[in-house]
Scaffold this active site. Structure first.
Site, PDB file in Angstrom:
ATOM      1  N   HIS A   1       2.633   5.857  27.701  1.00 21.52           N
ATOM      2  CA  HIS A   1       4.049   6.248  27.586  1.00 21.52           C
ATOM      3  C   HIS A   1       4.324   7.317  28.652  1.00 21.52           C
ATOM      4  O   HIS A   1       4.479   8.485  28.331  1.00 21.52           O
ATOM      5  CB  HIS A   1       4.291   6.801  26.168  1.00 21.52           C
ATOM      6  N   CYS A  17      11.917  13.622  25.364  1.00 21.21           N
ATOM      7  CA  CYS A  17      11.364  14.935  25.743  1.00 21.21           C
ATOM      8  C   CYS A  17      11.301  15.115  27.255  1.00 21.21           C
ATOM      9  O   CYS A  17      10.561  15.960  27.757  1.00 21.21           O
ATOM     10  CB  CYS A  17       9.989  15.133  25.119  1.00 21.21           C
ATOM     11  N   ASP A  62       9.295   5.510  31.866  1.00 12.69           N
ATOM     12  CA  ASP A  62       8.902   5.405  30.453  1.00 12.69           C
ATOM     13  C   ASP A  62       7.498   4.852  30.222  1.00 12.69           C
ATOM     14  O   ASP A  62       6.822   5.286  29.312  1.00 12.69           O
ATOM     15  CB  ASP A  62       9.922   4.528  29.713  1.00 12.69           C
ATOM     16  N   LYS A  94       8.392  -1.294  24.093  1.00 12.23           N
ATOM     17  CA  LYS A  94       7.372  -0.598  23.321  1.00 12.23           C
ATOM     18  C   LYS A  94       6.400  -1.570  22.631  1.00 12.23           C
ATOM     19  O   LYS A  94       5.199  -1.319  22.558  1.00 12.23           O
ATOM     20  CB  LYS A  94       8.019   0.340  22.292  1.00 12.23           C
ATOM     21  N   SER A 117       9.103  10.715  23.031  1.00  8.58           N
ATOM     22  CA  SER A 117      10.450  10.173  23.160  1.00  8.58           C
ATOM     23  C   SER A 117      11.485  11.289  23.209  1.00  8.58           C
ATOM     24  O   SER A 117      11.427  12.234  22.422  1.00  8.58           O
ATOM     25  CB  SER A 117      10.739   9.253  21.981  1.00  8.58           C
ATOM     26  N   TYR A 147      18.603  -3.219  17.611  1.00  7.45           N
ATOM     27  CA  TYR A 147      18.629  -1.993  18.424  1.00  7.45           C
ATOM     28  C   TYR A 147      17.415  -1.868  19.351  1.00  7.45           C
ATOM     29  O   TYR A 147      16.262  -2.011  18.900  1.00  7.45           O
ATOM     30  CB  TYR A 147      18.688  -0.735  17.531  1.00  7.45           C
ATOM     31  N   ARG A 172      22.256   5.283  24.311  1.00  7.84           N
ATOM     32  CA  ARG A 172      21.452   4.983  25.513  1.00  7.84           C
ATOM     33  C   ARG A 172      22.235   4.180  26.533  1.00  7.84           C
ATOM     34  O   ARG A 172      23.243   3.556  26.214  1.00  7.84           O
ATOM     35  CB  ARG A 172      20.216   4.172  25.091  1.00  7.84           C
TER      36      ARG A 172
HETATM   37  P1  GTP Z   1      12.560   8.272  25.934  1.00 13.53           P
HETATM   38  O1  GTP Z   1      13.430   7.368  26.742  1.00 13.53           O
HETATM   39  O2  GTP Z   1      13.018   8.383  24.507  1.00 13.53           O
HETATM   40  O3  GTP Z   1      11.107   7.940  25.996  1.00 13.53           O
HETATM   41  O4  GTP Z   1      12.805   9.772  26.456  1.00 13.53           O
HETATM   42  P2  GTP Z   1      12.540  10.613  27.779  1.00 13.53           P
HETATM   43  O5  GTP Z   1      11.220  11.293  27.668  1.00 13.53           O
HETATM   44  O6  GTP Z   1      12.786   9.798  28.992  1.00 13.53           O
HETATM   45  O7  GTP Z   1      13.640  11.760  27.633  1.00 13.53           O
HETATM   46  P3  GTP Z   1      14.836  12.218  28.565  1.00 13.53           P
HETATM   47  O8  GTP Z   1      14.407  12.527  29.959  1.00 13.53           O
HETATM   48  O9  GTP Z   1      15.925  11.232  28.416  1.00 13.53           O
HETATM   49  O10 GTP Z   1      15.251  13.613  27.895  1.00 13.53           O
HETATM   50  C1  GTP Z   1      15.770  13.695  26.638  1.00 13.53           C
HETATM   51  C2  GTP Z   1      16.344  15.051  26.331  1.00 13.53           C
HETATM   52  O11 GTP Z   1      15.562  16.132  26.830  1.00 13.53           O
HETATM   53  C3  GTP Z   1      17.747  15.233  26.878  1.00 13.53           C
HETATM   54  O12 GTP Z   1      18.528  15.799  25.866  1.00 13.53           O
HETATM   55  C4  GTP Z   1      17.551  16.183  28.011  1.00 13.53           C
HETATM   56  O13 GTP Z   1      18.699  16.948  28.242  1.00 13.53           O
HETATM   57  C5  GTP Z   1      16.370  17.040  27.562  1.00 13.53           C
HETATM   58  N1  GTP Z   1      15.589  17.567  28.707  1.00 13.53           N
HETATM   59  C6  GTP Z   1      15.006  16.842  29.696  1.00 13.53           C
HETATM   60  N2  GTP Z   1      14.382  17.633  30.605  1.00 13.53           N
HETATM   61  C7  GTP Z   1      14.575  18.907  30.176  1.00 13.53           C
HETATM   62  C8  GTP Z   1      14.165  20.192  30.675  1.00 13.53           C
HETATM   63  O14 GTP Z   1      13.492  20.329  31.707  1.00 13.53           O
HETATM   64  N3  GTP Z   1      14.547  21.287  29.948  1.00 13.53           N
HETATM   65  C9  GTP Z   1      15.275  21.164  28.801  1.00 13.53           C
HETATM   66  N4  GTP Z   1      15.596  22.281  28.150  1.00 13.53           N
HETATM   67  N5  GTP Z   1      15.686  19.987  28.309  1.00 13.53           N
HETATM   68  C10 GTP Z   1      15.339  18.858  28.972  1.00 13.53           C
HETATM   69  C1  SPV Z   2      11.508   5.879  23.076  1.00 15.47           C
HETATM   70  O1  SPV Z   2      11.914   6.039  21.906  1.00 15.47           O
HETATM   71  O2  SPV Z   2      10.462   6.413  23.500  1.00 15.47           O
HETATM   72  C2  SPV Z   2      12.307   5.072  24.021  1.00 15.47           C
HETATM   73  C3  SPV Z   2      13.447   4.312  23.491  1.00 15.47           C
HETATM   74  O3  SPV Z   2      11.994   5.022  25.196  1.00 15.47           O
HETATM   75  S1  SPV Z   2      12.969   2.844  22.680  1.00 15.47           S
HETATM   76  O4  SPV Z   2      12.935   1.778  23.684  1.00 15.47           O
HETATM   77  O5  SPV Z   2      14.001   2.566  21.674  1.00 15.47           O
HETATM   78  O6  SPV Z   2      11.677   2.999  22.091  1.00 15.47           O
HETATM   79 MN    MN Z   3      10.034   6.093  25.571  1.00 12.28          MN
END
Ligand code: GTP
Ligand code: SPV
Ligand code: MN
Length: 604
Positions: A228, A252, A279, A208, A250, A199, A378
């Site tokens: 990050h 967020c 990321d 990572k 992650s 995965y 994803r």
């Molecule tokens: P990783 O790839 O895991 O590192 O995550 P990331 O930080 O790129 O997160 P991503 O942008 O994919 O957001 C993940 C979740 O946060 C999703 O469920 C989004 O809908 C939610 N989200 C993102 N931006 C906002 C925001 O401004 N407000 C709210 N309420 N939710 C948000």
């Molecule tokens: C995270 O978990 O912060 C990601 C997905 O961006 S992974 O590549 O699985 O760590």
């Molecule tokens: Mn990440």
């Protein structure tokens, strides 16, 4: 046939083969012919499902085992000779013991399988930032994902030459046995070993494992930073540009902020956002005394659920070709994909992420077990697909940072946005970050935990030394970026988000950038730093209902900008407990001083 004369590479491949005993060794040259042949093979074996090639050309679906759906933090180890060097919050194992354990597990594990040798570069091949890795793996899924996420092929071996060094990555999926799953890092040997997973973050070793855990260790020793962080560019109405990097834990909101579409009236005024990365950022001090950042990746491994035309149009567009989906639902009516939040209507005929028919009638938003897609499902999409990809994406020098933003998922306490008083105070704010856990890692979700700089799971050495490295970096930059903290996730008493978020986060970015001007806009000094005057956040043309007809207005804005000294006094105590009880002696004095100031300010 081997694609290089580099003896170190040849030795590493030979040693890996001797251990894992594959039937065959295939060098990945990066050619389309080879990649296409592998896709075909994976479809034949069932490892990939070919999607509707008219609607989603060159797109595939992959399902992992149900025990293998996220990063496994408690099975991720930093193996340094001295335990103290891994620090108090990393899992540690003695390197000799770790090698022995993994060798035992991997021995003969590729019998009857092919071992692929993937030469890849993190960063534009041949740029000063770039670093080369070699990943050997017995998974076609890994080859195809690495081919999207990194720059893969012979040009990486050519860049290495006869003598060059590289990061060794050994991956064997073995039996995908969760009890024998280990993600091992040997920062002192530039080596990564991953066994018994297939995965994402556990096996795409460039991401990572290399670009954060190993790279953060290299960065500390060589005077740069691996973070990050997303990187985005803002174009102003007068066509000037500024760049921002932001660290959120992650799942967020990094991908979402990186690809933000500004509200209509901002667009009409001439504001635009471009994506450099979603990321990871590698950051160096430029000759001009500013910090310069590159995104070492070449694609997006983004969270699917919640992504739709409105929340993140650019991410959705990025997945329309050449994309591999992992653990989303398959819509069997038209062989496309679906996930919770993609559309309001639920598809009638779906196969869920475990491969079983899905019953939309039983779907209950609050019960994850009724979801068709895994909450951490994803997409792996090429960056070049992104409609707002930055013209600087392939830049060899990167982009200069005006601001660094930290942020987490905090239902209370943390205001929408605030600014640090200076660099060290910004480092303190990052070090003191807490956020609710998400589905990106195994374990409970929604649990508030410390996640300094969003790097808790990704720092390849002692967290106290990492804080000290941040302080040291501040001394090296004449013109450091300003540091901010944001929180899109404040909720009201009914659990509803109090801030609209997504595209409307532009309104906060505007304030942040006005604070980075030579003549910054005024702000209110509080116990924790500078917060905006409510009048300085544009909430015009905002149509957001918090709950049952309650619209977002100036009062709602004032509420999420409030700094409650009582709550912050408790927060300060909590931070002190974390500093003393968890991180300990290696925290630099500059940060202890900031903690004292915070405590004093809250008593005033
Ligand atoms: P990783 O790839 O895991 O590192 O995550 P990331 O930080 O790129 O997160 P991503 O942008 O994919 O957001 C993940 C979740 O946060 C999703 O469920 C989004 O809908 C939610 N989200 C993102 N931006 C906002 C925001 O401004 N407000 C709210 N309420 N939710 C948000
Ligand atoms: C995270 O978990 O912060 C990601 C997905 O961006 S992974 O590549 O699985 O760590
Ligand atoms: Mn990440």
């Amino acid at each position: 046939m081997a694609l290089t004369k580099n003896k170190k590479v040849l030795d590493f491949v030979a040693a890996s083969a001797e251990l894992a005993q594959p039937d065959k060794i295939v060098w990945i040259d990066g050619s389309e012919t080879q990649i296409n042949a592998l896709k075909k093979e994976a479809v034949t074996s069932g490892e990939l499902i070919k999607l509707n090639q008219n609607l989603l050309p060159d797109c595939y679906l992959h399902r992992t085992k149900v025990n293998d759906v996220a990063r496994v933090e408690d099975r991720t180890f930093i193996c340094t000779k001295n335990k103290e060097d891994a620090g108090p919050i990393n899992y540690w194992m003695d390197p000799n013991q770790a090698y022995e354990l993994c060798n035992e597990i991997a021995r003969g594990s590729m019998k009857g399988r092919t071992m692929y040798v993937i030469p890849y570069s993190m960063g534009v091949v041949g740029s000063d930032f770039a670093k080369i890795g070699i990943e050997v793996t017995d998974s076609i899924y890994v080859v195809l994902n690495m081919n999207i996420m990194t720059r893969v092929g012979k040009q990486c071996l050519d860049a290495l030459g006869k003598e060059g060094d590289f990061i060794k990555g050994f991956h064997a999926k073995c039996d995908v046995d969760a009890d024998k799953r280990y993600i091992m890092h040997f920062p002192e040997d530039n080596t990564i070993i991953s066994v018994n997973s297939a995965y994402g973050g556990n096996v795409l070793l460039g991401k990572k494992c290399f670009a954060l855990r190993i790279a953060s260790y290299l960065g500390k020793n060589e005077g740069w930073m691996a973070e990050h962080m997303l990187i985005l560019g803002v174009t102003f109405p007068d066509k000037t540009k500024k760049y921002i990097a932001a660290a959120f834990p992650s799942a967020c909101g990094k991908t979402n902020l990186a690809m933000l579409i500004p509200p209509k009236h901002y667009k009409e005024a001439g504001y635009e956002i471009e994506t450099v990365g979603d990321d990871i950022a590698w950051i160096r001090v430029g000759e001009d005394g500013r910090l310069w950042a590159v995104n070492p990746e070449n694609g997006f491994f983004g969270v699917a659920p919640g992504t739709n035309e409105h929340s993140n149009y650019n991410a959705l567009q990025s997945t329309k070709r050449g994309t591999i989906f992992t653990n989303v639902a398959l819509n069997t009516d038209d062989m496309t994909v679906w996930w919770e939040g993609l559309s309001k209507e639920l598809p009638e005929h779906c196969i869920d992420w475990t491969g079983k028919p899905w019953n939309p009638a039983k779907f209950d938003k609050k019960d994850k077990s009724t979801c068709s897609a895994h909450p951490n499902s994803r997409f792996t999409a090429p960056a070049e697909n992104c409609p707002c990809i930055s013209p600087e994406f392939n830049s060899k020098t990167g982009v200069p940072l005006s601001a660094i933003i930290f942020g987490g998922r905090r239902a209370s306490t943390t205001p929408l946005v605030y600014q640090s008083r200076d660099w060290n105070h910004g480092v303190f704010i990052g070090s003191a970050m807490s956020s609710e856990t998400t589905a990106a890692a195994t374990g409970a979700t929604g649990v508030l935990r410390h996640d300094p700089m969003a790097m808790k799971p990704f720092t390849g050495y002692h967290m106290g030394d990492y804080f000290a490295h941040w302080v040291e970096m501040g001394k090296k930059v004449k013109n450091p970026p300003k540091i901010f903290n944001v929180n899109w996730f404040r909720t009201d008493e009914n659990g509803n988000f109090m801030w609209p978020g997504f595209g409307d986060n532009m309104r906060v970015l505007e304030w942040i950038l006005k604070r980075c001007d030579e003549n910054p806009i005024d702000a209110v000094e509080t116990a924790i730093g500078y917060v905006p005057n409510p009048d300085d956040i544009d909430i015009s043309e905002l149509d957001y209902e918090i709950c049952k007809g309650k619209k977002f207005d100036k009062a709602a804005l004032a509420e999420i900008l409030t700094v409650d000294k009582e709550k912050w006094s408790k927060e300060a105590e909590e931070i002190e407990g974390y500093y003393n009880g968890t991180i300990g002696s290696r925290i630099p004095k500059e940060l202890w001083d900031c903690l004292e100031t915070l405590k004093k300010n809250c008593k005033k």
